[in-house]
Design a protein around this motif. Sequence first.
Motif, PDB file in Angstrom:
ATOM      1  N   UNK A 191     -38.043  38.317 115.991  1.00 49.89           N
ATOM      2  CA  UNK A 191     -37.014  38.826 116.896  1.00 49.89           C
ATOM      3  C   UNK A 191     -37.017  38.090 118.220  1.00 49.89           C
ATOM      4  N   UNK A 192     -38.208  37.799 118.745  1.00 49.83           N
ATOM      5  CA  UNK A 192     -38.305  37.089 120.018  1.00 49.83           C
ATOM      6  C   UNK A 192     -37.831  35.639 119.890  1.00 49.83           C
ATOM      7  N   UNK A 193     -38.100  35.014 118.748  1.00 49.39           N
ATOM      8  CA  UNK A 193     -37.592  33.647 118.541  1.00 49.39           C
ATOM      9  C   UNK A 193     -36.068  33.661 118.527  1.00 49.39           C
ATOM     10  N   UNK A 194     -35.488  34.639 117.828  1.00 45.45           N
ATOM     11  CA  UNK A 194     -34.026  34.742 117.793  1.00 45.45           C
ATOM     12  C   UNK A 194     -33.466  34.978 119.194  1.00 45.45           C
ATOM     13  N   UNK A 270     -30.598  26.567 107.367  1.00 48.16           N
ATOM     14  CA  UNK A 270     -29.216  27.056 107.394  1.00 48.16           C
ATOM     15  C   UNK A 270     -29.037  28.119 108.475  1.00 48.16           C
ATOM     16  N   UNK A 271     -29.916  29.116 108.472  1.00 44.09           N
ATOM     17  CA  UNK A 271     -29.804  30.218 109.446  1.00 44.09           C
ATOM     18  C   UNK A 271     -29.966  29.694 110.870  1.00 44.09           C
ATOM     19  N   UNK A 272     -30.941  28.822 111.069  1.00 42.80           N
ATOM     20  CA  UNK A 272     -31.201  28.305 112.418  1.00 42.80           C
ATOM     21  C   UNK A 272     -30.016  27.504 112.946  1.00 42.80           C
ATOM     22  N   UNK A 273     -29.494  26.592 112.139  1.00 43.26           N
ATOM     23  CA  UNK A 273     -28.377  25.755 112.605  1.00 43.26           C
ATOM     24  C   UNK A 273     -27.150  26.607 112.929  1.00 43.26           C
ATOM     25  N   UNK A 274     -26.793  27.510 112.019  1.00 44.08           N
ATOM     26  CA  UNK A 274     -25.614  28.347 112.250  1.00 44.08           C
ATOM     27  C   UNK A 274     -25.818  29.235 113.471  1.00 44.08           C
ATOM     28  N   UNK A 275     -26.989  29.855 113.567  1.00 40.29           N
ATOM     29  CA  UNK A 275     -27.245  30.762 114.683  1.00 40.29           C
ATOM     30  C   UNK A 275     -27.268  30.037 116.015  1.00 40.29           C
ATOM     31  N   UNK A 276     -27.997  28.919 116.086  1.00 40.72           N
ATOM     32  CA  UNK A 276     -28.099  28.182 117.350  1.00 40.72           C
ATOM     33  C   UNK A 276     -26.736  27.674 117.800  1.00 40.72           C
ATOM     34  N   UNK A 277     -25.963  27.107 116.894  1.00 40.86           N
ATOM     35  CA  UNK A 277     -24.636  26.601 117.261  1.00 40.86           C
ATOM     36  C   UNK A 277     -23.703  27.739 117.677  1.00 40.86           C
ATOM     37  N   UNK A 278     -23.834  28.891 117.044  1.00 40.84           N
ATOM     38  CA  UNK A 278     -22.972  30.026 117.404  1.00 40.84           C
ATOM     39  C   UNK A 278     -23.232  30.478 118.824  1.00 40.84           C
ATOM     40  N   UNK A 339     -31.735  37.111 109.814  1.00 44.00           N
ATOM     41  CA  UNK A 339     -31.797  35.871 109.041  1.00 44.00           C
ATOM     42  C   UNK A 339     -33.111  35.127 109.236  1.00 44.00           C
ATOM     43  N   UNK A 340     -33.601  35.101 110.480  1.00 46.65           N
ATOM     44  CA  UNK A 340     -34.893  34.450 110.738  1.00 46.65           C
ATOM     45  C   UNK A 340     -36.030  35.205 110.050  1.00 46.65           C
ATOM     46  N   UNK A 341     -35.945  36.543 110.040  1.00 50.11           N
ATOM     47  CA  UNK A 341     -36.988  37.314 109.336  1.00 50.11           C
ATOM     48  C   UNK A 341     -36.930  37.037 107.838  1.00 50.11           C
ATOM     49  N   UNK A 342     -35.721  36.967 107.306  1.00 49.68           N
ATOM     50  CA  UNK A 342     -35.579  36.685 105.880  1.00 49.68           C
ATOM     51  C   UNK A 342     -36.176  35.330 105.522  1.00 49.68           C
ATOM     52  N   UNK A 343     -35.961  34.333 106.371  1.00 53.28           N
ATOM     53  CA  UNK A 343     -36.375  32.966 106.043  1.00 53.28           C
ATOM     54  C   UNK A 343     -37.782  32.622 106.508  1.00 53.28           C
ATOM     55  N   UNK A 344     -38.322  33.353 107.503  1.00 52.65           N
ATOM     56  CA  UNK A 344     -39.635  33.008 108.058  1.00 52.65           C
ATOM     57  C   UNK A 344     -40.746  33.952 107.600  1.00 52.65           C
ATOM     58  N   UNK A 345     -40.386  35.122 107.066  1.00 52.74           N
ATOM     59  CA  UNK A 345     -41.409  36.078 106.636  1.00 52.74           C
ATOM     60  C   UNK A 345     -41.257  36.445 105.166  1.00 52.74           C
TER      61      UNK A 345
END
Length: 386
Positions: A191-194, A270-278, A339-345
């Motif tokens: 959550x903090x990374x997001x 995928x999640x990181x690129x979409x989220x960061x660009x958004x 999305x980060x939790x899904x992909x990182x944990x």
Amino acid sequence: MCLLHLPAKNGGINIKFNQFKMMFLAQLKLTLREKQAWFWGIFFPVILMVIFMVIFSENSDEEFKTEVALVDPSPNPASEMMISQISELPVFEVKSGNPVTRDKAEEWVKDQEVDAAIILPESAEASSVFLVVNKENEQGAAAQAVSGILDKFVQQANLLAAGASPKYDLQYESITSGTNELDYTDFLLTGMIALSIAQGGMFGMVDLVEMRRKGLIKRLRMTPANMGIFGLSDMVMRLLFSIVQIILLSLIGVLVFGANLYINPFTLIIVFLIGALSFNALGYFFSSFSKTTEAYMGVANICSFLMMFLSGVFFPIETMPEWIQPISAVLPLTYFADGLRESMVYETGIATASLWAGIAVMVIWGAVTFLLGSVLYKRKAIAADR
């Protein structure tokens, strides 16, 4: 500025790519020369994450235990048996180890030295067990837990007194929707990374406001440069900071706070690129209508503050009041954190309907805010203010 040297008559993909490359390199150089950008883009998210991780993750994984006081006004074989059974419950820690007077127990409750006082029946014939809690902590987790545990204890004592044995019992088991268990430290870290990446995007475009105030945007609009490509190049440049952020924050989370990460690389990318660009697009949109850096920071602060507490960064959304949950369901940070939790944990694969639903929401936020920002940058009324 090097953008003025672009050939005016070249069109098509090549000219757009050349514009993008030159704008990207120019903004990257400007950002790297700015020391404040290093602090707010790299070091501030680290400081923020460490502070919140220390506050919220402390003792979160320890077994629940509460301290109580025992009062036995009329010692008898039945009360001695109850004291023995209560003392054996692992969640209870009896202060002083022995029963005390009621006045002493109530004094401890008032001074909040114990979470509750358990008053056993006043005589061998009495049947009521009293629970005394501090009024200020009546709705607290410890008081509620003591009440629930004691209520179950009294029910079992009633069955034993009646000579009946329980027919049914409750067996507790938990399963995870992913391939790995998720504890609170992992939940908080992702959550903090997001949140850090989102804040980097929303606050990172403040330099565009300063460029407009100094008239640089107005000069740029007099060149063949495309303002949409200009915004896109800045967003991609900010993406580099986000890559540094996610690597640095993940290392600190694992090495300092003992978080467990089980990364699905493809899903994470995928999640990181979409989220960061958004979120970069959201910052671009804020900069398009803010006439001063103070106005920009005010808007970004309001959005960041609201999403920080409504997007499940610190606590699961399911624990929030029901009327707030629909608001959380439309915020992009909710889906970025999930999305980060899904992909990182959880190591969730990319072929998941809920994951793509979240990605779709982030894409909509990114596309709409980027298009609105591009339109506002082209408006003559705004250009006249520069």
